[in-house]
Motif scaffolding. Structure first.
Motif, short mmCIF file in Angstrom:
data_model
loop_
_atom_site.label_atom_id
_atom_site.label_comp_id
_atom_site.label_asym_id
_atom_site.label_seq_id
_atom_site.Cartn_x
_atom_site.Cartn_y
_atom_site.Cartn_z
N ALA A 118 94.58 -70.84 45.22
CA ALA A 118 93.10 -70.69 45.25
C ALA A 118 92.53 -70.12 46.40
CB ALA A 118 92.69 -71.82 44.94
N VAL A 119 93.15 -70.40 47.43
CA VAL A 119 92.73 -69.68 48.75
C VAL A 119 92.98 -68.39 48.67
CG1 VAL A 119 93.20 -69.44 51.25
CG2 VAL A 119 92.99 -71.73 50.14
N THR A 120 94.21 -67.99 48.26
CA THR A 120 94.56 -66.37 48.01
C THR A 120 93.76 -65.67 46.85
OG1 THR A 120 96.91 -66.95 48.46
CG2 THR A 120 96.64 -65.01 47.51
N THR A 121 93.63 -66.51 45.91
CA THR A 121 92.74 -65.95 44.92
C THR A 121 91.23 -65.56 45.36
OG1 THR A 121 93.63 -66.74 43.10
CG2 THR A 121 91.77 -66.33 42.62
N LYS A 122 90.83 -66.59 46.25
CA LYS A 122 89.39 -66.43 46.87
C LYS A 122 89.24 -65.47 47.67
CE LYS A 122 86.94 -69.40 44.23
NZ LYS A 122 85.99 -68.95 43.49
N LEU A 217 86.18 -70.63 49.49
CA LEU A 217 87.01 -70.49 50.30
C LEU A 217 87.32 -71.44 51.41
CD1 LEU A 217 89.35 -68.91 51.29
CD2 LEU A 217 88.07 -67.68 52.69
N ALA A 218 86.10 -71.89 51.89
CA ALA A 218 86.01 -72.99 52.90
C ALA A 218 86.51 -74.27 52.32
CB ALA A 218 84.58 -73.13 53.67
N ALA A 219 86.05 -74.56 51.26
CA ALA A 219 86.32 -75.82 50.45
C ALA A 219 87.79 -75.97 49.95
CB ALA A 219 85.57 -76.02 49.29
N ALA A 220 88.27 -74.59 49.65
CA ALA A 220 89.76 -74.62 49.34
C ALA A 220 90.62 -74.83 50.58
CB ALA A 220 90.04 -73.45 48.59
N GLN A 221 90.04 -74.48 51.65
CA GLN A 221 90.88 -74.44 53.10
C GLN A 221 90.92 -75.81 53.50
OE1 GLN A 221 88.66 -71.55 55.54
NE2 GLN A 221 90.29 -70.10 54.80
N THR A 222 89.62 -76.58 53.27
CA THR A 222 89.74 -78.01 53.60
C THR A 222 90.43 -78.79 52.60
OG1 THR A 222 87.11 -77.69 54.37
CG2 THR A 222 87.95 -79.91 53.86
#
Length: 392
Positions: A118-122, A217-222
């Protein structure tokens, strides 16, 4: 004459009564001797019972420590079994925790992989949005330049129109052409303005999408960081559980070896304990038999004592009665003698008083009846003593 016969009969009855009393006393002595023999037998039996009880107590003293050791061994064995069962249960629980943790680890790895994707996609979406934003900004800049150019052309056309209008009718054709150019420039200006507005709207929309993508992206990173932290914690917990499982395995092995040793020790104690238990059971059987024998003898003694007490009571009553009967006999004998002398005197009188003779004769008969009743009592006691204290 009659008085002498009565005295002789009373004396004979008294002598017979004394003889009967002596006979009863002899029977009493025989019963007393029999009672003494029974008491001696009871005492001997009680002595044997005491000896058996002493032997039983001695064996019980020897058996008690062994029973205590055996009980302690059983308790230790039970404790070891319980410890083994507890270690096994703990090991199974830890294994279940490890399995659960492994499943959670697999899930977290899947979540971490999905979060990374998801991070990569975002990131790709943010990169694309940034490129689109740059293109839109270029488009907006171009549209702004076109608008500026159009506004400048309109201004120049209006200025030219005013100049031409001032130049007169000759320039009408050029004026018309210029108006057409002005109309075209105004149309181009409106189109440029519309394009600029569309570009501005698209820019605002892309800016919103970009902000949303950055938040995602921030949420996915968290989420990815949390998953990584949970993964590390779970791996630590699995390592600790594995160490505890290994320790529990060692404890279970030690407990199993201790159980085996305790069972061997109990097996060594069992033969001696069984022998002592068998001896104690034998003594218990002997004690029970002697107690039954004592109860039997006591059962035999009880009726003899009852019979002896009854005979003693009857003898005591007979002795008391015998002590009173001679006195009664003597008194009645004297009264009879006096009454008979008085009757003889009345009969010897020259002038007899028939009424007095009849009355005195009645007195003599009454006294003789009383004397006969006493003699019957003496005979009744004679019969009772002759039957050993039983009424005939």
């Amino acid at each position: 004459m009659q008085q002498g016969l009565l005295k002789a009969a009373a004396k004979k009855n008294a002598e017979q009564l004394a003889e009967d009393v002596r006979t009863a006393e002899g029977e009493l002595a025989a019963l007393t001797a029999k009672q003494a023999e029974t008491v001696e037998a009871v005492a001997a039996t009680e002595t044997a019972l005491a000896e058996l009880t002493s032997q039983w107590a001695t064996l019980q003293e020897r058996l008690t420590p062994l029973e205590a050791d055996l009980e302690a061994g059983k308790q230790a064995l039970a404790a070891l079994k319980e410890q083994t069962a507890g270690a096994t249960a703990d090991a199974m629980a830890k294994q279940a925790q490890i399995d659960t943790a492994q499943a959670e680890l697999n899930t977290l790895e899947t979540v971490a992989t999905a979060a990374a994707g998801a991070v990569t996609t975002k990131n790709d979406q943010v990169t694309g949005a940034a490129a689109e934003l740059a293109a839109l900004e270029d488009t907006a800049a171009t549209a702004g330049d076109a608008r500026t150019a159009a506004e400048r052309a309109v201004t120049e056309a209006e200025e030219e129109f005013q100049r031409l209008e001032a130049g007169g009718a000759a320039a009408q054709d050029e004026l018309d052409a210029q108006q057409r150019r002005i109309a075209e420039a105004q149309g181009a200006l409106a189109a440029a303005q519309a394009t600029a507005k569309d570009a501005a709207d698209a820019l605002a929309a892309h800016q919103t999408e970009t902000a949303e993508a950055q938040e995602a992206l921030a949420a996915a990173q968290t989420t990815a960081k949390r998953a990584a932290d949970a993964l590390a914690a779970q791996q630590t917990e699995i390592a600790e559980a594995q160490a505890e499982l290994n320790a529990l395995g060692t404890t279970a092995q030690d407990a199993a070896e201790a159980v085996t040793a305790q069972q061997d020790e109990n097996a060594a104690h069992n033969p001696r304990t069984d022998a002592l238990v068998a001896t104690v059971n034998g003594l218990n059987a002997q004690v029970t038999a002697k107690e039954a024998e004592v109860r039997t003898l006591q059962g035999r003694v009880a009726p003899l004592l009852d019979q002896l007490n009854k005979v003693n009571g009857e003898i005591s009553a007979a002795e008391a009665q015998l002590k009173s009967l001679p006195a009664q006999t003597t008194a009645l004998d004297g009264q009879v003698s006096e009454a008979q002398e008085k009757l003889s005197t009345l009969k010897a009188s020259k002038k007899q008083n028939k009424e007095a003779i009849v009355a005195q004769t009645a007195v003599v008969n009454q006294l003789e009846d009383q004397l006969g009743a006493v003699q019957k009592q003496i005979k009744a006691y004679d019969g009772t003593i002759a039957l050993g204290g039983c009424v005939a």
